[in-house]
Write a protein that holds these residues in place. Sequence first.
Motif, PDB file in Angstrom:
ATOM      1  N   TRP A 296       4.641  44.994  44.117  1.00 46.10           N
ATOM      2  CA  TRP A 296       5.980  44.401  44.168  1.00 46.10           C
ATOM      3  C   TRP A 296       6.248  43.519  42.951  1.00 46.10           C
ATOM      4  N   THR A 357       4.870  50.712  47.126  1.00 47.30           N
ATOM      5  CA  THR A 357       4.423  49.347  46.892  1.00 47.30           C
ATOM      6  C   THR A 357       3.531  48.913  48.051  1.00 47.30           C
ATOM      7  N   ARG A 359       4.294  46.738  50.050  1.00 48.29           N
ATOM      8  CA  ARG A 359       5.201  46.446  51.162  1.00 48.29           C
ATOM      9  C   ARG A 359       5.637  47.706  51.903  1.00 48.29           C
ATOM     10  N   LEU A 370      14.917  49.550  48.025  1.00 51.52           N
ATOM     11  CA  LEU A 370      14.191  48.402  47.496  1.00 51.52           C
ATOM     12  C   LEU A 370      14.637  47.122  48.188  1.00 51.52           C
ATOM     13  N   ARG A 374      12.429  44.238  50.053  1.00 47.38           N
ATOM     14  CA  ARG A 374      12.569  42.823  49.688  1.00 47.38           C
ATOM     15  C   ARG A 374      12.849  41.981  50.931  1.00 47.38           C
TER      16      ARG A 374
END
Length: 376
Positions: A296, A357, A359, A370, A374
């Motif tokens: 990230w 990522t 995440r 994205l 986030r």
Amino acid sequence: MSGANRFVPTLRTGQAHPHPAPIGGDAYSAVELMPGYRLVILDQRKLPLQERYEFVSRVDEVADAIRNMLVRGAPAIGITAAYGLVVAAYAARGDAPSFLEAMSAADALLRASRPTAVNLAWALDQMKPVVANAANLPFVQRTEALAQAASGLHRAEVAACRMLGAHGLTLVPDGATILTHCNAGALATGGYGTALGIVRAAHEARKNIRVIACETRPYLQGARLTAWELHKDRIPVEVISDSMVAHFMAKKAIDLVVVGADRIARNGDVANKIGTYGIACIAAAHGVPLYVAAPWSTVDLKCSSGEDIPIEERPERELSHLPLADGNQLQLVPDGVGARNPSFDVTPARLVAAIVTERGLARPAGEASLANLRNG
């Protein structure tokens, strides 16, 4: 700088940083903080023929190591820059104002060493509050505070790569042949790797995979570094020239493409080693999915699109001359002929099947996916 022929993990034991093993891995590591607040950096320019480590004890040497590509790869550059502030703190033995002045100069020097990899600025930004909070501490304590913070960043990046690999594992079918470009392995990340983290995770899961590595002109990171890493880990790998990609895709010899990234814009556009965009176009023409693997910290939400990503121009000589093992260079371009040498290109989000990522997956690549990572 002084050379070291091999990495010695036991140098840490019982010293100021008592880690039982190098953070980056037991067999080899791109960069490590050593006793006495020195860095040991694997000179990746010497690979694959020589595994040589250099000890670095001044912040200008750290900046030179980044600029001259002793260490390269966006996450590894960020880790090295963070450690560079530790080196600078150890040299700044004055009072708080002089310490802060010296650290500001060190930050500026490191920040300018390579412009495209957002991880460099990200790591330095992470260290800023640590520098400010340590200014009034005694000399030893403030240096150690920075050392612990930088080592923490290093550990977090390696952990992110392992988590990323676990997420990316789901994208790799058993028996797949994976194409990768440049080097996005342990050498580029401080440990385990991003694109090669997915490869390693698949290998560890006993999927019967093999890798085709583009040589990655002009610096040959694929031929020299990716092939070296995978061969060292006994993962089947073959090298092809960059110009062979379309041929092998037409032959249906490639099942998926996995690459790393140096910066990912908010809209999902990806800056990676020059040649990635061409591979993405070829992959799209043949229905082969291209996945981008990055922690990230590589995602730059302040950057709206790939058009806003600064593209580093490397020296012409890296393209016009070929380094030889004896230290000389073979001239490839006639005298008087110029060369263009952008180090990166930008792949539009529409050509990226997913961004992987720690995440999770942004699929399809884009601003919405994205944003979900986030906010999640």
